[in-house]
Design a protein around this motif. Structure first.
Motif, PDB file in Angstrom:
ATOM      1  N   THR A  86       0.833  -1.208   0.000  1.00  0.00           N
ATOM      2  CA  THR A  86       0.000   0.000   0.000  1.00  0.00           C
ATOM      3  C   THR A  86       0.862   1.250   0.000  1.00  0.00           C
ATOM      4  N   GLU A  90       0.866   4.198  -2.775  1.00  0.00           N
ATOM      5  CA  GLU A  90       0.544   5.581  -2.437  1.00  0.00           C
ATOM      6  C   GLU A  90       1.666   6.533  -2.836  1.00  0.00           C
ATOM      7  N   ILE A 187      -4.867  -0.982   7.437  1.00  0.00           N
ATOM      8  CA  ILE A 187      -5.146  -2.191   6.664  1.00  0.00           C
ATOM      9  C   ILE A 187      -6.322  -2.925   7.315  1.00  0.00           C
TER      10      ILE A 187
END
Length: 219
Positions: A86, A90, A187
């Motif tokens: 992630t 990002e 998460i």
């Protein structure tokens, strides 16, 4: 000379790390430069993945602690693997940023074999804090100073820190890196890691507000 060569040429080596090499690293998330360092104090090899032009302030930054079981093997015991992917996504979406992969942080700094011993104790009912203490080991032995040294070497003045852990922010500030914001990296939990995550929130002060919506699995 690449863009990152030009950026790096502006900053000499910091006292704690020696910059050894940088090389292009195309990934499924985007184009990065892998900048390799030697930790002069511990002897660990470290790497920073740099995307885009990191000059200026408010650089999106992740300090990611090494986790073989989560990052490489896809363990559901923790959320480290999804946090890593992630963060890379990002940073790529932002157009610039840095992920520092901190070697020597396995098991919150206790090492791989000790971490596996702690995981066995956790399977028998202890939480992560209790398991480390039962082994006579620190709850969290990680030092983020090398991350700050790398940021200094990269010429970064301030960051937006991708983290739920207040200790990372405190360590960067203590080592002269301004943290403009702490950006959550939340998460979704699963049955295998909800107790682990609640322990991080209740006993290690991680900011994990999304756990409030999860029913059951008390710490």
């Amino acid at each position: 000379m690449t863009e990152i060569d030009g950026v790096l040429a502006e900053k000499s080596h910091s006292s704690g790390v020696e910059r050894v090499v940088n090389a292009p690293l195309p990934t499924v998330y985007g184009e990065f430069q892998a900048v390799g360092y030697l930790d002069r104090t511990r002897g660990d090899e470290q790497v920073a993945l740099v995307h885009g032009d990191i000059r200026g302030e408010g650089v999106l930054t992740r300090l990611h602690s090494e986790c073989l079981t989560g990052d490489a093997f896809g363990s559901r015991h923790c959320e480290c693997g999804p946090q890593l992917t992630t963060a890379l996504r990002e940073i790529a979406a932002e157009g610039r940023g840095i992920l520092i992969y901190l070697r020597g942080h396995e098991g919150r700094g206790i090492g791989l074999l000790a971490k596996l011993k702690a995981m066995k104790l956790q399977s028998e009912g202890l939480d992560t804090v209790e398991a480390n203490l039962a082994l006579g080991l620190p709850v969290d032995a990680r030092d983020y100073g090398v991350g700050a040294d790398i940021l200094h070497d990269l010429g970064v003045r301030s960051v937006r820190l991708l983290s739920n852990n207040p200790r990372k922010r405190e360590a960067l500030v203590r080592n002269g890196i301004r943290v403009d914001a702490q950006v959550p990296l939340l998460i979704p939990p699963c049955d295998d890691n909800i107790t682990y995550l609640r322990t991080k929130r209740e006993r290690l002060d991680h900011d994990l507000p999304h756990l409030d919506a999860v029913v059951g699995h008390r710490v």
